[in-house]
Scaffold this motif. Structure first.
Motif, PDB file in Angstrom:
ATOM      1  N   PRO A  12       5.898   3.289  -7.211  1.00 51.43           N
ATOM      2  CA  PRO A  12       5.932   3.174  -5.319  1.00 51.43           C
ATOM      3  C   PRO A  12       6.402   2.233  -4.475  1.00 51.43           C
ATOM      4  N   ASP A  13       6.610   1.930  -3.629  1.00 50.07           N
ATOM      5  CA  ASP A  13       7.027   1.286  -2.478  1.00 50.07           C
ATOM      6  C   ASP A  13       5.606   1.795  -1.544  1.00 50.07           C
ATOM      7  N   PHE A  14       4.833   0.409  -1.658  1.00 51.69           N
ATOM      8  CA  PHE A  14       3.907   0.416  -0.435  1.00 51.69           C
ATOM      9  C   PHE A  14       3.993  -0.543   0.765  1.00 51.69           C
ATOM     10  N   TRP A  15       3.915  -0.569   1.721  1.00 54.30           N
ATOM     11  CA  TRP A  15       4.422  -1.653   2.871  1.00 54.30           C
ATOM     12  C   TRP A  15       2.853  -1.798   3.124  1.00 54.30           C
ATOM     13  N   LEU A  16       2.265  -3.059   3.542  1.00 56.53           N
ATOM     14  CA  LEU A  16       1.253  -3.628   3.865  1.00 56.53           C
ATOM     15  C   LEU A  16       1.158  -4.237   5.779  1.00 56.53           C
ATOM     16  N   ILE A  17       0.641  -3.851   6.105  1.00 58.00           N
ATOM     17  CA  ILE A  17       0.543  -4.887   7.542  1.00 58.00           C
ATOM     18  C   ILE A  17      -0.992  -5.691   7.753  1.00 58.00           C
ATOM     19  N   SER A  18      -1.746  -6.378   8.072  1.00 56.00           N
ATOM     20  CA  SER A  18      -2.591  -6.772   8.328  1.00 56.00           C
ATOM     21  C   SER A  18      -2.928  -6.982  10.095  1.00 56.00           C
ATOM     22  N   ASP A  19      -4.006  -6.701  10.555  1.00 58.16           N
ATOM     23  CA  ASP A  19      -4.786  -7.475  11.605  1.00 58.16           C
ATOM     24  C   ASP A  19      -3.504  -7.589  13.283  1.00 58.16           C
ATOM     25  N   PRO A  20      -3.351  -6.085  13.200  1.00 60.16           N
ATOM     26  CA  PRO A  20      -2.167  -6.363  14.327  1.00 60.16           C
ATOM     27  C   PRO A  20      -3.217  -7.002  15.958  1.00 60.16           C
ATOM     28  N   HIS A  21      -4.464  -6.278  15.596  1.00 59.05           N
ATOM     29  CA  HIS A  21      -5.369  -7.191  16.711  1.00 59.05           C
ATOM     30  C   HIS A  21      -4.572  -6.432  18.108  1.00 59.05           C
ATOM     31  N   VAL A  60       9.726   1.665   8.981  1.00 61.82           N
ATOM     32  CA  VAL A  60       8.855   2.273   8.157  1.00 61.82           C
ATOM     33  C   VAL A  60       9.664   3.625   7.975  1.00 61.82           C
ATOM     34  N   VAL A  61      10.340   4.666   8.966  1.00 61.55           N
ATOM     35  CA  VAL A  61      10.508   5.475   9.267  1.00 61.55           C
ATOM     36  C   VAL A  61      11.954   5.279   8.384  1.00 61.55           C
ATOM     37  N   ARG A  62      13.032   4.278   8.282  1.00 57.95           N
ATOM     38  CA  ARG A  62      14.160   4.471   8.284  1.00 57.95           C
ATOM     39  C   ARG A  62      13.556   4.064   6.171  1.00 57.95           C
ATOM     40  N   ALA A  63      13.118   3.438   6.000  1.00 59.50           N
ATOM     41  CA  ALA A  63      12.497   3.537   4.421  1.00 59.50           C
ATOM     42  C   ALA A  63      11.814   3.474   3.996  1.00 59.50           C
ATOM     43  N   ASP A  73      -8.755  -5.657  11.360  1.00 60.47           N
ATOM     44  CA  ASP A  73      -9.191  -5.278  12.770  1.00 60.47           C
ATOM     45  C   ASP A  73      -7.464  -4.908  13.898  1.00 60.47           C
ATOM     46  N   LEU A  74      -7.331  -3.675  13.890  1.00 62.81           N
ATOM     47  CA  LEU A  74      -6.663  -2.505  14.363  1.00 62.81           C
ATOM     48  C   LEU A  74      -6.541  -3.470  15.774  1.00 62.81           C
ATOM     49  N   THR A  75      -7.611  -3.135  16.884  1.00 63.36           N
ATOM     50  CA  THR A  75      -7.269  -3.909  17.914  1.00 63.36           C
ATOM     51  C   THR A  75      -8.636  -4.904  18.163  1.00 63.36           C
ATOM     52  N   PHE A  76      -7.659  -5.287  19.021  1.00 63.84           N
ATOM     53  CA  PHE A  76      -8.248  -6.672  19.990  1.00 63.84           C
ATOM     54  C   PHE A  76      -9.434  -5.685  20.828  1.00 63.84           C
TER      55      PHE A  76
END
Length: 92
Positions: A12-21, A60-63, A73-76
């Motif tokens: 499986p292909d997992f994508w990760l992003i971190s701390d968009p703030h 993400v939707v395409r892939a 931290d998702l938000t500021f």
């Protein structure tokens, strides 16, 4: 025992992003404090957060990875409006 899986793929292909703030655009006026923050490394992308995240969602939707994981931290400063905006950008 019933077991749920995210995918049946062996690799499986997992994508990760971190701390968009994320800070919602309607929470600031690009005034003096925001301008000062933009001068630091933490504020360099504040003018493009919404645009960058929406472009990322399109990828993400395409892939179609098995899952997208968002950590940190998702938000500021935990602003409710920013969390709502994040929900608009990343629909279920």
């Amino acid at each position: 025992m019933l077991t749920k899986t995210i995918t049946d793929s062996e690799r499986p292909d997992f994508w990760l992003i971190s701390d968009p703030h994320l800070i919602a655009d309607d929470l600031h006026d690009f005034g003096a404090r925001v301008k000062k923050m933009r001068q630091t490394s933490a504020g360099k992308d504040i003018a493009y957060q919404d645009l960058a995240l929406r472009a990322f969602v399109r990828k993400v939707v395409r892939a179609k990875p098995a899952a997208l994981i968002i950590t940190g931290d998702l938000t500021f400063n935990g602003a409710k409006r920013s969390a709502e905006r994040l929900g608009e950008i990343f629909p279920p």
